[in-house]
Design a protein around this motif. Structure first.
Motif, mmCIF file in Angstrom:
data_model
loop_
_atom_site.group_PDB
_atom_site.id
_atom_site.type_symbol
_atom_site.label_atom_id
_atom_site.label_comp_id
_atom_site.label_asym_id
_atom_site.label_seq_id
_atom_site.Cartn_x
_atom_site.Cartn_y
_atom_site.Cartn_z
ATOM 1 N N THR A 1 -18.131 89.617 -61.496
ATOM 2 C CA THR A 1 -17.342 89.884 -62.705
ATOM 3 C C THR A 1 -18.165 90.662 -63.726
ATOM 4 O O THR A 1 -17.682 91.619 -64.350
ATOM 5 C CB THR A 1 -16.860 88.563 -63.325
ATOM 6 N N ILE A 2 -19.421 90.253 -63.890
ATOM 7 C CA ILE A 2 -20.312 90.958 -64.818
ATOM 8 C C ILE A 2 -20.526 92.394 -64.355
ATOM 9 O O ILE A 2 -20.477 93.339 -65.150
ATOM 10 C CB ILE A 2 -21.653 90.217 -64.938
ATOM 11 N N ALA A 3 -20.738 92.567 -63.052
ATOM 12 C CA ALA A 3 -20.959 93.901 -62.497
ATOM 13 C C ALA A 3 -19.776 94.815 -62.778
ATOM 14 O O ALA A 3 -19.930 95.948 -63.250
ATOM 15 C CB ALA A 3 -21.208 93.795 -60.996
ATOM 16 N N LEU A 4 -18.556 94.315 -62.508
ATOM 17 C CA LEU A 4 -17.354 95.124 -62.697
ATOM 18 C C LEU A 4 -17.169 95.492 -64.169
ATOM 19 O O LEU A 4 -16.804 96.624 -64.499
ATOM 20 C CB LEU A 4 -16.139 94.341 -62.191
ATOM 21 N N SER A 5 -17.462 94.562 -65.073
ATOM 22 C CA SER A 5 -17.257 94.804 -66.504
ATOM 23 C C SER A 5 -18.246 95.813 -67.073
ATOM 24 O O SER A 5 -18.042 96.345 -68.159
ATOM 25 C CB SER A 5 -17.362 93.487 -67.277
ATOM 26 N N LEU A 6 -19.333 96.066 -66.337
ATOM 27 C CA LEU A 6 -20.337 97.022 -66.793
ATOM 28 C C LEU A 6 -20.304 98.331 -66.011
ATOM 29 O O LEU A 6 -21.244 99.125 -66.070
ATOM 30 C CB LEU A 6 -21.731 96.392 -66.715
ATOM 31 N N GLY A 7 -19.212 98.544 -65.270
ATOM 32 C CA GLY A 7 -19.013 99.832 -64.630
ATOM 33 C C GLY A 7 -19.480 99.944 -63.198
ATOM 34 O O GLY A 7 -19.508 101.050 -62.647
ATOM 35 N N TYR A 8 -19.849 98.824 -62.562
ATOM 36 C CA TYR A 8 -20.312 98.862 -61.178
ATOM 37 C C TYR A 8 -19.186 98.427 -60.244
ATOM 38 O O TYR A 8 -18.542 97.402 -60.470
ATOM 39 C CB TYR A 8 -21.533 97.956 -60.992
ATOM 40 N N GLU A 9 -18.945 99.222 -59.201
ATOM 41 C CA GLU A 9 -17.848 98.935 -58.279
ATOM 42 C C GLU A 9 -18.178 97.806 -57.319
ATOM 43 O O GLU A 9 -17.280 97.175 -56.777
ATOM 44 C CB GLU A 9 -17.481 100.193 -57.494
#
Length: 305
Positions: free
Chosen positions: A268-276
Motif C-alpha cells: 500500500t505504501i509503495a503504490l501511494s508513492l508511485g511504485y507499481e
C-alpha cells in the motif's frame, strides 16, 4: 505544505529543557556537546561564544544562534577568564533560570531540539556548526516578540508555561532558518539552500506536493521555466543530487515515516508513492535506506519499546 514545513513535520522536532541564564559581570561557562540542535537568544548584555572548530563570535543583545552539531562550546563575558562546568550552574537552576556570579549583567534564554522522526541529516547535515542571526540583520525583529515572551514564561510561573515555551521554541527555530536562508551571504549545497532559488524551489515544492506523480525531468524543467539540460545541471549544483535522485530519497523518507508510525502494508505504501510493485519499491528503499522496508519497520518498532 511547503518543503521546509514538510521536512520539519517529518523530523518531528521536540523542544527540551527551555532554560534561562542570568549571569553577573565576570563569568565564563564551559558547556558539553549538545544533543540535537541547541538554540539560544541574548536578551540583555553581551558575551563571547566559542565553538570547537569555529571562529569566536561576539553575541550582543537581541542576537540568536543555533548550534547544529555535537561540539563542546564556551560562553563568557571575557575570553581570558577560566571557565566553570555548566553543570555546576544549571544544577541549581530555580524556576527555569540558572544564576551565575550573582546575575544582573547578562540574560540568555535557550532550548534544545531533538528529532523523533527519521533522517535528521536532512536538516542538520547541511547546516553549518553555528547559525548566527544578528539583531541588526534584516527582519530579525520578528524574533523579538517570541524571545521576550519566552523570557517572561521562564521568569514567571504562569499556567501552561511549559507548553507555551515549547511552542515559542518551535516558532523561533523556524524563523531563524528563514532569516538564515534570506541572508545575502548564505551559501551551501542542499535542498534547504535550494529553496532560496526561485526556479529550483518551484521544482522541489512540486515534488513534495505530489511525491507519487511520475515526474519526468522535462516536466520539472518546464515548471522551473528552464531547458532540460540547464535545469538538471543547476538542480545538482544547488541540491547536491540529481532531480530524480532527490525525488527518490524524499519518497523513501516518507515511506520510512509510515513504516514507523502506521500499520499499512508495504504494498500500500509503495503504490501511494508511485511504485507499481512492492519489489520495485523495496529495491529503491534498500538502496536509499541501506535496509529493506521490513527490516526498517522492525528496527523502528524495537526502538519504540
Amino acid at each position: 505544505m511547503d518543503p521546509l514545513s514538510d521536512v520539519l513535520a517529518l523530523l518531528k522536532p521536540k523542544s527540551y529543557v527551555s532554560l534561562g541564564l542570568d549571569a553577573g559581570r565576570d563569568w565564563a561557562i564551559d558547556f558539553p556537546p549538545p544533543q540535537g540542535i541547541k538554540f539560544n537568544a541574548v536578551l540583555s548584555g553581551s558575551c563571547w561564544l566559542e565553538v570547537e572548530g569555529v571562529e569566536p563570535i561576539l553575541l550582543e543583545e537581541g542576537d540568536c544562534f543555533l548550534l547544529t552539531q555535537s561540539r563542546p562550546f564556551r560562553m563568557m563575558s571575557d575570553r581570558s577568564l577560566p571557565t566553570i562546568p555548566a553543570h555546576d550552574i544549571y544544577a541549581h537552576a530555580k524556576d527555569g533560570v540558572a544564576i551565575c556570579n550573582g546575575g544582573g549583567a547578562f540574560f540568555l534564554v535557550g532550548s534544545r531540539f531533538g528529532f523523533s522522526g527519521a533522517g535528521a541529516d536532512l536538516l542538520v547535515g547541511i547546516l553549518p556548526p553555528v547559525v548566527h542571526i544578528s539583531e541588526h540583520s534584516d527582519q530579525a525583529s520578528v524574533l523579538r516578540f517570541a524571545i521576550d515572551q519566552m523570557a517572561r514564561e521562564l521568569r514567571g510561573r504562569h499556567p501552561g508555561g511549559f507548553l507555551m515555551t515549547e511552542h515559542l521554541a518551535h516558532i523561533m527555530l523556524m524563523q531563524i532558518l528563514r532569516l538564515y536562508l534570506a541572508a545575502p551571504d548564505t551559501e551551501g549545497t542542499g535542498w534547504l539552500f535550494a529553496l532560496a532559488d526561485r526556479q529550483i524551489g518551484l521544482a522541489i515544492g512540486a515534488m513534495h506536493a505530489e511525491p507519487a506523480r511520475r515526474w519526468t525531468l522535462q516536466q520539472l524543467a518546464t515548471l522551473a521555466g528552464m531547458s532540460r539540460s540547464s535545469f538538471a545541471e543547476r538542480f545538482k549544483e544547488k541540491v547536491g543530487a540529481a532531480p530524480m535522485d532527490y525525488l527518490t530519497r524524499w519518497r523513501m523518507m516518507l515511506a520510512g515515516e509510515r513504516l514507523t508510525n502506521s500499520s499499512e502494508p508495504i504494498g500500500t505504501i509503495a503504490l501511494s508513492l508511485g511504485y507499481e510493485s512492492e519489489s520495485a519499491f523495496s529495491t529503491a528503499f534498500k538502496r536509499v535506506m541501506a535496509r529493506s522496508p521490513r527490516q526498517y519497520g522492525r528496527e523502528a518498532a524495537a526502538q519504540a519499546r
